[in-house]
Write an enzyme that holds these catalytic residues in place. Structure first.
Site, PDB file in Angstrom:
ATOM      1  CD1 TRP A  36      -0.392   0.606   3.506  1.00 48.21           C
ATOM      2  CD2 TRP A  36      -0.234  -1.585   3.106  1.00 48.21           C
ATOM      3  NE1 TRP A  36       0.029   0.007   4.667  1.00 48.21           N
ATOM      4  CE2 TRP A  36       0.128  -1.327   4.456  1.00 48.21           C
ATOM      5  CE3 TRP A  36      -0.203  -2.911   2.631  1.00 48.21           C
ATOM      6  CZ2 TRP A  36       0.513  -2.344   5.337  1.00 48.21           C
ATOM      7  CZ3 TRP A  36       0.186  -3.923   3.511  1.00 48.21           C
ATOM      8  CH2 TRP A  36       0.534  -3.643   4.837  1.00 48.21           C
ATOM      9  CG  ASP A  37       0.414   4.273   3.014  1.00 48.37           C
ATOM     10  OD1 ASP A  37      -0.596   4.035   2.350  1.00 48.37           O
ATOM     11  OD2 ASP A  37       0.381   4.814   4.134  1.00 48.37           O
ATOM     12  NE  ARG A  76      -0.759   8.017  10.268  1.00 46.42           N
ATOM     13  CZ  ARG A  76      -1.753   8.111  11.127  1.00 46.42           C
ATOM     14  NH1 ARG A  76      -1.513   7.973  12.419  1.00 46.42           N
ATOM     15  NH2 ARG A  76      -2.993   8.352  10.718  1.00 46.42           N
ATOM     16  CG  ASP A  77       2.129   9.074   7.164  1.00 48.82           C
ATOM     17  OD1 ASP A  77       2.583   7.982   7.535  1.00 48.82           O
ATOM     18  OD2 ASP A  77       0.917   9.274   6.982  1.00 48.82           O
ATOM     19  CD1 TRP A  79     -13.710  12.735  20.903  1.00 42.58           C
ATOM     20  CD2 TRP A  79     -11.910  13.352  22.069  1.00 42.58           C
ATOM     21  NE1 TRP A  79     -13.959  12.456  22.216  1.00 42.58           N
ATOM     22  CE2 TRP A  79     -12.865  12.821  22.960  1.00 42.58           C
ATOM     23  CE3 TRP A  79     -10.694  13.815  22.583  1.00 42.58           C
ATOM     24  CZ2 TRP A  79     -12.649  12.738  24.328  1.00 42.58           C
ATOM     25  CZ3 TRP A  79     -10.477  13.730  23.953  1.00 42.58           C
ATOM     26  CH2 TRP A  79     -11.447  13.195  24.801  1.00 42.58           C
ATOM     27  CD  GLU A 115      -3.860   8.309   6.265  1.00 40.58           C
ATOM     28  OE1 GLU A 115      -3.140   7.805   7.134  1.00 40.58           O
ATOM     29  OE2 GLU A 115      -4.826   7.712   5.780  1.00 40.58           O
ATOM     30  CB  ILE A 163      10.027   7.866 -14.141  1.00 42.59           C
ATOM     31  CG1 ILE A 163      10.781   7.552 -12.849  1.00 42.59           C
ATOM     32  CG2 ILE A 163      10.778   8.895 -14.974  1.00 42.59           C
ATOM     33  CD1 ILE A 163      12.107   6.837 -13.072  1.00 42.59           C
ATOM     34  CB  SER A 223       4.780   7.151 -18.987  1.00 47.04           C
ATOM     35  OG  SER A 223       6.079   7.273 -18.466  1.00 47.04           O
TER      36      SER A 223
END
EC number: 2.4.1.9
Length: 761
Positions: free
Chosen positions: A265-266, A418-419, A481, A518, A656, A661
């Site tokens: 995934w990420d 994070r990230d 929150w 995120e 790229i 591409s």
């Protein structure tokens, strides 16, 4: 990163009106109140129905106020008359109970009620009664009716007295909110004391405390854009039949040490920290990605590689988990990477400690990764990792720390540190941009609901949103929150063992609006910095907005974007609201995407290549349908701070963009049985697991075909006028021949003087 963040879904069953039924002055009214009144009306006797109907009428009027806020004097008089009439009828009906059963009462709208009741009872009297008895009964009825009228008059007098006293003690709006309520067309006499007291708490601070704010209004606009499926922003449709799992994802798993079919995934490429271009490492492109076994708490980062510029998805290879095998407790989440001068990789990532009851203690970390290259075998391997250390965990003021978070409602409050994305500014200073939560500088809490700056719309819209939040327990809880932020820190000059030199206030924050923004990504195009981040709208507070998105599309993901002349501050939203990309298909389709990451296109300062992963994790699209790399596509950056999705698509896993591409075969359409449909057979209409949503209102859309990157022929200039013929210059005359200079005289030889007299002469 989503599925294994231990973010517990908040219950939606708590939707109820906090302050009771809102009066006609309220701009927002829960439909459940009207429904409840209608349901109860079915279970009461006829004489009670009149009062319920009057209440329902007023509730319906509330809904009209919600949409317009314009109320005429006639409508107000009518509502007041209805209420008075209803109260009067109740009293008359109660008074009549002494002579007639409730079931025999005939309720009408005027003062003939008592007469009609008398008539009804007379008709039902036995036929053998004498006329005198009937007459006496009639007299008694008249006396009782008179008593009822008197009682009704006394009740009305008492009600008037009570209302007068209540009016004298009624709370009053004060200051700026008083003017706003009046300008919004709200009848302040209909506001309850609770509403007035809540409105008086609103703060009108003019300055954002933590960078540019993603406001409640922005959030609604993003959701609206998603629902409309505008082709300028909607993720293009992919050909579902062409999507496949990543061959290189079959490898040794970091946790089990066994060969497994992993999901990916990420992901992020190793990039030049200043330009953002994908680095060429000895002829290879390098990408780091999160991978793990499906349906398992298995989150680790792996190094993948391919020949530089190779677009073939099948040619990617896996160098294995960067931090080795057997690490189930300490995990790694998203980050970024750049090359050092010696060819090593400087990695920035999220170190996650799950030992504290799987609460995912997140820390921004860095490490230096050294590689081996066996060119004859076309193989890259990880030699060793040095300098693995924590860089930042929050400072408590700008950014929430883990210990601060532990003191909150952990079930509803998202934790984020994070990230980290690395970027060098024009002067070579190095920064990390990361996902976080605001600290005490602009902390989460119920007080954020009263910050007018958090709303971001017109005064009228803000007022409606404020009352909406207060009237819905789940929205209010989420708003309390929510404190997502995109942060930034400056690193010192120790490239391989970096520490923090300076902590800045967040670039973006979303107090009261969202608790998760995120995977930030900053790229420099020309002289401007563009900041992008992924978000799920169901991490936001506005239930109505993201639920509408789920109903229309079946998903609620988006990419937001901002632009600034400065790296560390001053960002403004792209496309007015910040929306850049929106979901196009349900979350459990094979072609659902997330975790969007923008990569600069070399030689262009107005286009970006958008990468992502496709198919949500956990095999939600079906057994064996793993999360994998999606086809990439181009995004046009326009000079007026707008963006446009272009109809230019690549193979899966292309990082790229170049002349080789584009692959049009990867483009899909929103047609059920088309060969290039965005849905696999059986996916159309399939409900999404979390809400069992079906019957999506999906709309076809077509990305914009970009103008070829060739210079345009300039407009033909006007034919210039023929200039006047200049005068022919005169031929200069021949200059006179200068006279020959005379020969100077030869000086005579002086006579030498020797005597004194001669010297004086």
């Amino acid at each position: 990163m989503l599925e294994n963040k231990n973010h517990k879904k908040m219950s939606l069953s708590g939707k109820s009106l906090l302050m009771g039924t809102l009066s006609t002055a309220a701009i927002v009214l829960s439909a459940s109140t009207v429904n409840a009144a209608t349901t109860n009306a079915d279970n009461v006797t006829k004489n009670q129905t009149v009062a319920v109907s009057a209440t329902t009428t007023n509730n319906e009027t509330n809904n009209q106020v919600s949409s317009s806020s314009e109320k005429t004097a006639d409508s107000k008089t009518e509502k007041d008359t209805n209420l008075t009439s209803a109260a009067t009828k109740e009293v008359k009906a109660d008074a009549a109970k002494t002579t007639s059963p409730v079931n025999n009462v005939k309720t009408v709208a005027d003062t003939t009620t008592t007469t009609k009741e008398t008539t009804d009872n007379t008709e039902k009297s036995p036929v053998n009664f004498s006329a005198d008895v009937k007459k006496n009964d009639a007299v008694k009825q008249d006396e009782k009716a008179a008593t009822a009228v008197k009682a009704n008059t006394e009740v009305k007098a008492n009600e008037t007295s009570t209302k007068s006293a209540s009016k004298d003690n009624k709370a009053e709006l004060k200051g700026q909110i008083k003017d706003i309520v009046k300008e919004s067309g709200v009848d302040t006499s209909k506001l309850t004391d609770d509403q007035i007291n809540e409105l008086n708490k609103i703060s009108f601070s003019k300055e954002a405390k933590s960078g540019t704010q993603l406001t409640y209004s922005d959030f609604k606009k993003i959701a609206k854009t998603l629902i409309e499926q505008d082709a300028r922003y909607a993720v293009p449709f992919f050909n579902a039949s062409k999507i496949k799992n990543m061959p290189a994802a079959k490898t040794l798993d970091a946790q089990t040490g066994k060969v497994e079919d992993l999901e990916i995934w990420d992901s992020w490429p190793v990039q030049d920290a200043k330009t953002g271009y994908v680095s060429n490492w000895n002829g290879y492109q390098l990408v780091i990605g999160m991978m793990g076994v499906p349906n398992t708490n298995d989150n680790h980062i792996y190094l993948l590689y391919n020949k530089y510029g190779d677009n073939n998805f099948n040619n990617w290879k896996n160098a294995g988990p960067i931090f080795g095998l057997g690490t189930p407790v300490i995990q790694q989440w998203s980050g970024s990477a750049t090359l050092n001068k010696d060819g090593s990789i400087q990695l920035y990532y999220t170190k996650v400690d799950t030992s504290d009851n799987n609460t995912n203690h997140q820390k921004i970390a860095s490490a230096t990764v050294y590689l081996n290259l066996e060119k004859n075998q076309d193989k890259i391997s990880i030699a060793h990792v040095d300098n693995d250390h924590i860089v930042f965990e929050g400072d408590g003021y700008h950014y929430q720390t883990y210990n601060q978070w532990k003191k909150t409602n952990k079930g509803a409050d998202n934790i984020a540190m994070r990230d980290a994305h690395v970027i060098d500014d024009k002067d070579g200073n190095r920064y990390l941009v990361f996902e976080a939560s605001t600290g005490t500088e602009n902390y989460q809490g119920a007080d954020q609901i009263y910050q007018w700056l958090n709303y971001g719309g017109t005064n009228k819209d803000n007022l409606g949103d404020f009352l909406q939040i207060l009237s819905n327990s789940d929205i209010k809880d989420r708003a309390k929150w929510s404190n997502a932020a995109i942060g930034i820190i400056k690193l010192n000059n120790d490239t391989k063992n970096p520490g923090v030199e300076k902590v800045y206030t967040p670039l973006i924050s979303a107090p009261m609006v969202s608790d998760e923004i995120e995977r930030p990504d900053v790229v420099r195009l020309g002289n401007k910095y563009y900041l992008f981040a992924a978000t799920r709208l169901n991490r936001g507070s506005n239930d109505d907005a993201w639920m509408a998105a789920n109903k229309a599309v079946g998903d609620n993901v988006a990419m937001i974007g901002y632009v600034s002349d400065n790296l560390t501050h001053g960002y403004v939203p792209l496309n007015e609201s910040g929306v850049v990309l929106t979901a196009s298909v349900p979350a459990n389709w094979r072609t659902a995407t997330y975790s969007y990451y923008a990569v600069p296109v070399e030689g262009r300062d107005d286009q970006l290549l958008i990468t992502s992963y496709i198919t949500n994790r956990g095999e939600v699209a079906g057994k064996g349908m793993h999360a994998t790399w999606a086809p990439s596509f181009l995004l046009q950056i326009n000079p007026d701070n707008t963006t446009t999705v272009l109809a230019k698509m690549t193979n899966q896993g292309d990082w790229i963009w170049d002349d080789s591409s584009e692959n049009a075969d990867m483009m899909g359409v929103l047609e059920k049985d088309a060969p290039n449909s965005a849905a696999l057979p059986g996916e159309w209409g399939k409900p999404v697991d979390w809400d069992l949503i079906g019957g999506y209102n999906l709309k076809p859309h077509q990305p914009v075909t970009p103008i070829p990157n060739v210079p345009t022929t300039p407009e033909k200039p006007e034919n210039p006028t023929t200039p006047n013929t200049p005068d022919t210059p005169h031929t200069p005359t021949t200059p006179n021949t200068p006279d020959t200079p005379r020969t100077p005289e030869v000086p005579t030889t002086p006579v030498k003087k020797t005597t004194q007299s001669e010297l004086r002469s």
